[in-house]
Write an enzyme that holds these catalytic residues in place. Structure first.
Site, mmCIF file in Angstrom:
data_model
loop_
_atom_site.group_PDB
_atom_site.id
_atom_site.type_symbol
_atom_site.label_atom_id
_atom_site.label_comp_id
_atom_site.label_asym_id
_atom_site.label_seq_id
_atom_site.Cartn_x
_atom_site.Cartn_y
_atom_site.Cartn_z
ATOM 1 N N TYR A 34 -7.077 -5.210 5.360
ATOM 2 C CA TYR A 34 -7.176 -5.989 4.127
ATOM 3 C C TYR A 34 -8.644 -6.151 3.730
ATOM 4 O O TYR A 34 -9.512 -6.316 4.586
ATOM 5 C CB TYR A 34 -6.581 -7.395 4.311
ATOM 6 C CG TYR A 34 -5.115 -7.452 4.633
ATOM 7 C CD1 TYR A 34 -4.179 -7.756 3.654
ATOM 8 C CD2 TYR A 34 -4.654 -7.222 5.935
ATOM 9 C CE1 TYR A 34 -2.819 -7.832 3.948
ATOM 10 C CE2 TYR A 34 -3.301 -7.289 6.239
ATOM 11 C CZ TYR A 34 -2.391 -7.598 5.244
ATOM 12 O OH TYR A 34 -1.054 -7.677 5.543
ATOM 13 N N HIS A 51 -3.284 -7.672 -1.120
ATOM 14 C CA HIS A 51 -2.402 -6.841 -0.297
ATOM 15 C C HIS A 51 -3.243 -5.915 0.584
ATOM 16 O O HIS A 51 -4.388 -5.589 0.248
ATOM 17 C CB HIS A 51 -1.494 -5.993 -1.189
ATOM 18 C CG HIS A 51 -0.486 -6.788 -1.963
ATOM 19 N ND1 HIS A 51 0.697 -7.216 -1.415
ATOM 20 C CD2 HIS A 51 -0.494 -7.238 -3.249
ATOM 21 C CE1 HIS A 51 1.393 -7.894 -2.319
ATOM 22 N NE2 HIS A 51 0.693 -7.919 -3.445
ATOM 23 N N LYS A 104 -0.055 1.952 0.158
ATOM 24 C CA LYS A 104 -1.197 1.946 1.066
ATOM 25 C C LYS A 104 -1.729 3.368 1.247
ATOM 26 O O LYS A 104 -0.979 4.343 1.121
ATOM 27 C CB LYS A 104 -0.812 1.360 2.430
ATOM 28 C CG LYS A 104 -0.233 -0.048 2.325
ATOM 29 C CD LYS A 104 0.031 -0.655 3.663
ATOM 30 C CE LYS A 104 0.912 -1.880 3.536
ATOM 31 N NZ LYS A 104 0.603 -2.764 2.419
#
Length: 240
Positions: free
Chosen positions: A148, A156, A190
């Site tokens: 993070y 997020h 991600k």
């Protein structure tokens, strides 16, 4: 893929209170209180005061444990987290089962005994922590860590991190592994970050080996032919 902030004003809050400053305040607080934790299997238990509870939470070290005690809060630290506070930040002492404080070497050997790949995982963990990334376990995403930009309540996670060691033949060695992992990372927004840890011919007998290790960072994303064609058309239209 850039940071995805949680709600209006989250980015401003993060910029006003950098992770580096939070960790620095935690370090000072633990030093002043002569903080001491205890080994408990594959984790480390730490009892702290109210101020340190807030700092540990904001710096994202460990997880709180619910107990009947009202004047103290217990935290459960992972092996990498505990060794980082003890060895890298020099702000935490850790006692063994006999209640005597362990030196760096004995603690290193204990953690290696509990998990064989601890040296490489710690090198990767400390590498990103020193760059002020907040790391949490990535088991739910099938990776080693998630990274993070700031506290998870504000943003997020940006990277799904996999740690590869020398001679590691178990993961990401065939294209099907890459494809599955990248698809999973893409489905949860991600970027896959692979950290290759190279010991450069040295062993891991003591924590001093960390200085001789090197890390290669590699981000891997899925190529989308459709998106590339759209981008090319937009570029062509813009030049007409």
């Amino acid at each position: 893929m850039g940071p995805r902030w949680k709600g209006k004003g989250a980015e401003a809050k993060a910029l006003a209170d950098p992770t580096s400053e939070i960790v620095s305040r935690l370090q000072s607080s633990l030093l002043q209180s002569n903080a001491r934790a205890s080994l408990s299997g594959c984790s480390v238990l730490l009892a702290v005061e109210i101020e340190q509870t807030e700092l540990l939470t904001r710096a994202c070290f460990g997880k709180p444990i619910i107990t009947a005690e009202k004047d103290k809060q217990w935290f459960q630290l992972g092996l990498e987290e505990a060794f980082y506070l003890c060895y890298s930040l020099k702000c935490l002492k850790i006692a063994g089962e006999d209640n005597f404080v362990l030196n760096d070497l004995d603690l290193w050997l204990y953690m290696k005994l509990k998990r064989e790949n601890f040296p490489d995982f710690y090198k990767a963990y400390s590498h990103l922590r020193m760059k002020n990334w907040v790391l949490r376990p990535g088991l739910q995403y099938g990776v080693d860590f998630v990274a993070y930009r700031h506290h998870p309540s504000l943003v997020h996670s940006e990277y799904a991190v996999i740690v590869l060691s020398e001679g590691d033949v178990g993961r990401l060695r065939v294209w099907s592994d890459f494809n599955c992992t990248i698809r999973l990372c893409g489905s949860v927004a991600k970027t896959l970050l692979v950290l290759n840890v190279d010991r450069n011919g040295h062993g891991a007998l003591a924590p001093s080996c960390l200085e001789r290790c090197s890390i290669e960072e590699c981000t891997i994303t899925r190529w989308s032919p459709e998106q590339s064609r759209d981008d090319q058309k937009a570029l062509e239209n813009g030049t007409k």
